[in-house]
Design an enzyme around this catalytic site. Structure first.
Site, PDB file in Angstrom:
ATOM      1  N   GLU A  73      -0.679  -0.261  -1.495  1.00 53.16           N
ATOM      2  CA  GLU A  73      -0.129  -0.452  -2.770  1.00 53.16           C
ATOM      3  C   GLU A  73       1.355  -0.958  -2.440  1.00 53.16           C
ATOM      4  O   GLU A  73       2.117  -0.811  -3.625  1.00 53.16           O
ATOM      5  CB  GLU A  73      -0.573   0.649  -4.013  1.00 53.16           C
ATOM      6  CG  GLU A  73      -0.141   1.679  -3.497  1.00 53.16           C
ATOM      7  CD  GLU A  73      -0.840   3.155  -2.509  1.00 53.16           C
ATOM      8  OE1 GLU A  73      -0.327   3.912  -1.879  1.00 53.16           O
ATOM      9  OE2 GLU A  73      -1.491   2.209  -1.700  1.00 53.16           O
ATOM     10  N   HIS A  91      -0.993   2.332   3.180  1.00 57.43           N
ATOM     11  CA  HIS A  91      -0.970   2.111   1.862  1.00 57.43           C
ATOM     12  C   HIS A  91      -0.784   0.981   1.295  1.00 57.43           C
ATOM     13  O   HIS A  91       0.622   0.292   1.450  1.00 57.43           O
ATOM     14  CB  HIS A  91      -0.115   2.944   1.385  1.00 57.43           C
ATOM     15  CG  HIS A  91       0.071   4.358   1.108  1.00 57.43           C
ATOM     16  ND1 HIS A  91      -0.615   5.672   0.017  1.00 57.43           N
ATOM     17  CD2 HIS A  91       0.458   5.530   2.104  1.00 57.43           C
ATOM     18  CE1 HIS A  91      -0.561   6.785   0.549  1.00 57.43           C
ATOM     19  NE2 HIS A  91      -0.156   6.668   1.891  1.00 57.43           N
ATOM     20  N   CYS A 111      -5.357   6.471   1.504  1.00 48.73           N
ATOM     21  CA  CYS A 111      -4.587   8.203   2.586  1.00 48.73           C
ATOM     22  C   CYS A 111      -5.392   9.313   2.396  1.00 48.73           C
ATOM     23  O   CYS A 111      -6.306   9.502   3.047  1.00 48.73           O
ATOM     24  CB  CYS A 111      -3.028   7.796   2.312  1.00 48.73           C
ATOM     25  SG  CYS A 111      -2.468   9.249   2.826  1.00 48.73           S
TER      26      CYS A 111
END
Length: 215
Positions: free
Chosen positions: A193, A191, A86
């Site tokens: 994660e 993302h 990002c």
């Protein structure tokens, strides 16, 4: 495995990505403040999501001048693995480690939702995936842009890593993530994660981090 996660003023995903790397990959995570230089050779450097320096001027435009980024550029140029997620992807383009730029979403609205990513077969990362990946996005400036010559080169060299199945932001060629020519620097707007929690049923992010470490 040793990992450096670079933290800028305004980063808000540094602990997220550091935690999953520690918990799932037993990584020794060093959180590196943007004013700090480093000359060691970790297994991976991560530029996390967030709003570095408040996204003033352009997203990532101020972060590229930090002492830590000088070290990241040197590390990457020597073949070190770098992941930018990002805002980290935006910083990679601003610093010249990846081509192109990330512009305002075509809707001019912040978008936060799960998207389907299509691994691109012409890229070496795709061998690690069996199908599409469900990964969240959360950005206001995620529309990938590059001139026609750069886009042609990315496609020809197999540098497009992920495409959106349904383009949410106006990215050219539906690009969600790219790598450099050597394949050691990966930038992506989604993302991974945030897709590593068995309690939510989202684990596709683990596949992406595994592929990066193996590739």
């Amino acid at each position: 495995m040793k990992v450096r996660v670079v933290t800028f003023p305004g980063s808000n995903c540094d602990k997220d990505v550091g935690s999953v790397l520690h918990d799932y990959f037993q990584a020794d995570v060093n959180y590196t403040w943007y004013k700090e230089s480093f000359d060691d050779v970790p297994d991976l450097v991560v530029l996390p999501g967030g709003f570095s320096f408040g996204d003033y001027l352009r997203c990532g435009a101020m972060a590229k001048f930090s002492a830590s980024m000088e070290s990241v550029v040197k590390y990457a140029n020597k073949g070190g693995k770098v992941l930018g997620v990002c805002n980290g992807f935006q910083i990679l383009t601003e610093s010249g480690l990846l081509p192109g730029a990330l512009l305002h979403n075509r809707t001019l609205k912040y978008i936060c939702k799960d998207v389907e990513l299509v691994p691109v077969k012409e890229n070496g990362f795709s061998k690690h995936f069996q199908g599409n990946l469900s990964i969240p996005i959360a950005h206001g400036e995620g529309a990938y842009f590059a001139d026609a010559e750069t886009l042609e080169r990315l496609e020809k060299n197999g540098q497009v890593v992920f495409r959106y199945q349904e383009n949410p932001n106006g990215s050219l060629h539906d690009i969600a993530g790219i790598c450099n020519e050597k394949g050691n620097v990966l930038g992506m707007m989604p993302h991974p994660e945030r897709a590593m929690n068995p309690f939510t049923g989202k684990m596709d992010g683990k596949l992406i981090l595994e592929a990066l470490l193996k590739n």
